[in-house]
Design a protein around this motif. Structure first.
Motif, PDB file in Angstrom:
ATOM      1  N   GLU A  67       0.723  -1.125   0.106  1.00 31.56           N
ATOM      2  CA  GLU A  67       0.103  -0.043  -0.032  1.00 31.56           C
ATOM      3  C   GLU A  67       0.615   1.327  -0.028  1.00 31.56           C
ATOM      4  N   ALA A  68       2.006   1.236   0.688  1.00 39.28           N
ATOM      5  CA  ALA A  68       2.844   2.337   0.692  1.00 39.28           C
ATOM      6  C   ALA A  68       3.581   2.619  -0.645  1.00 39.28           C
ATOM      7  N   LEU A  69       3.761   1.578  -1.492  1.00 38.42           N
ATOM      8  CA  LEU A  69       4.230   1.856  -2.694  1.00 38.42           C
ATOM      9  C   LEU A  69       3.119   2.254  -3.580  1.00 38.42           C
ATOM     10  N   ALA A  70       1.773   1.771  -3.616  1.00 39.69           N
ATOM     11  CA  ALA A  70       0.894   2.195  -4.438  1.00 39.69           C
ATOM     12  C   ALA A  70       0.472   3.717  -4.182  1.00 39.69           C
ATOM     13  N   ALA A  71       0.837   4.034  -2.918  1.00 41.93           N
ATOM     14  CA  ALA A  71       0.409   5.534  -2.507  1.00 41.93           C
ATOM     15  C   ALA A  71       1.431   6.283  -3.468  1.00 41.93           C
ATOM     16  N   GLU A  72       2.689   5.965  -3.763  1.00 36.55           N
ATOM     17  CA  GLU A  72       3.605   6.664  -4.693  1.00 36.55           C
ATOM     18  C   GLU A  72       3.110   6.500  -6.163  1.00 36.55           C
ATOM     19  N   VAL A 105      -2.606  -1.488  -6.057  1.00 41.27           N
ATOM     20  CA  VAL A 105      -2.702  -0.838  -7.229  1.00 41.27           C
ATOM     21  C   VAL A 105      -3.309   0.635  -6.852  1.00 41.27           C
ATOM     22  N   PRO A 106      -2.854   1.735  -7.376  1.00 34.90           N
ATOM     23  CA  PRO A 106      -3.036   2.836  -7.073  1.00 34.90           C
ATOM     24  C   PRO A 106      -4.290   3.232  -7.935  1.00 34.90           C
ATOM     25  N   ARG A 107      -5.133   4.288  -7.276  1.00 34.32           N
ATOM     26  CA  ARG A 107      -6.324   4.578  -8.061  1.00 34.32           C
ATOM     27  C   ARG A 107      -6.498   6.212  -7.978  1.00 34.32           C
TER      28      ARG A 107
END
Length: 236
Positions: A67-72, A105-107
């Motif tokens: 989640e930390a990486l998707a936030a990027e 996955v980022p949204r």
């Protein structure tokens, strides 16, 4: 004796898209945080980055990392092996860990989409909780010490967890072992000591993270396509 509480992770970048972190038998979380900036930079430069965390302890909730990486703005996948608790399909003794994987996955304008799952039919802590509360467990979750499926959580704890979906979960656990331990140079599940207790020293397991910058292949359309997929899914 299972975790070196004052361990200081060391970070190396042996290839442009590769980050290698040695946890030195400390926790996985500070090791991840030490290597994450280099991983994000590698993904944005090369389109993809990989971080190998070696000689680590249990990662716990893998969703936290991805989640930390998707936030990027990155697509993230993580593999983490653990000490042996699960029998392979057709086997009778613990060989694999519950060997989880997670992805995120980022949204657009929403929190990332995150999935976190074990390769076993259910998490070990779920069976342990049933034993403590005096509840039975469904068939298919575990086997007893003789390799027979059981509904008795105490017999299950003395036996082994069962893989999710039989041979499929077993194959998934093998993949996680090869990636999380083999690629990082850490201990396979059957070699690792338990995460608790007083025997065996640090478990010396590993974690492998992949970070993908989808803009390298899909441009700015990726997050919009994610919403198309999810909207169609919700209608089912």
């Amino acid at each position: 004796g299972k975790v070196v509480g004052d361990a200081v992770p060391t970070v190396a970048t042996p290839r442009p898209a590769v980050v290698a972190v040695d946890a030195h038998h400390g926790f996985a979380h500070p090791a991840f945080e030490a290597g994450a900036p280099a991983l994000v930079a590698a993904a944005r430069t090369c389109g993809v980055g990989v971080m190998a965390v070696a000689h680590s302890y249990s990662a716990g909730v893998l969703g936290w990392f991805v989640e930390a990486l998707a936030a990027e703005g990155l697509v993230a996948v993580m593999f983490a092996n653990s000490s042996a608790l699960m029998a392979p399909h057709g086997g009778t003794r613990p060989f694999f860990g519950t060997n989880p994987l997670a992805w995120a996955v980022p949204r657009r304008d929403r929190p990332p989409l995150v999935a976190d799952l074990s390769s076993s039919a259910v998490a070990w802590v779920t069976v342990n909780a049933a034993a403590q509360e005096g509840r039975s467990i469904p068939l298919g979750w575990a086997i007893d010490a003789d390799g027979v499926p059981t509904t008795d959580p105490h017999a299950a704890l003395a036996g082994a967890m069962a893989p999710a979906a039989g041979h499929k979960g077993s194959a998934l656990a093998l993949l996680v072992d090869l990636l999380a331990a083999g690629v990082t140079g850490s201990q396979f599940s059957f070699e690792a000591s338990g995460f608790g207790g007083n025997e065996g020293g640090p478990p010396d397991v590993g974690q492998l993270l992949l970070a993908i910058d989808a803009s390298a292949t899909a441009g700015d359309a990726f997050v919009d396509r994610v919403e198309v997929e999810l909207a169609a899914l919700i209608e089912q």
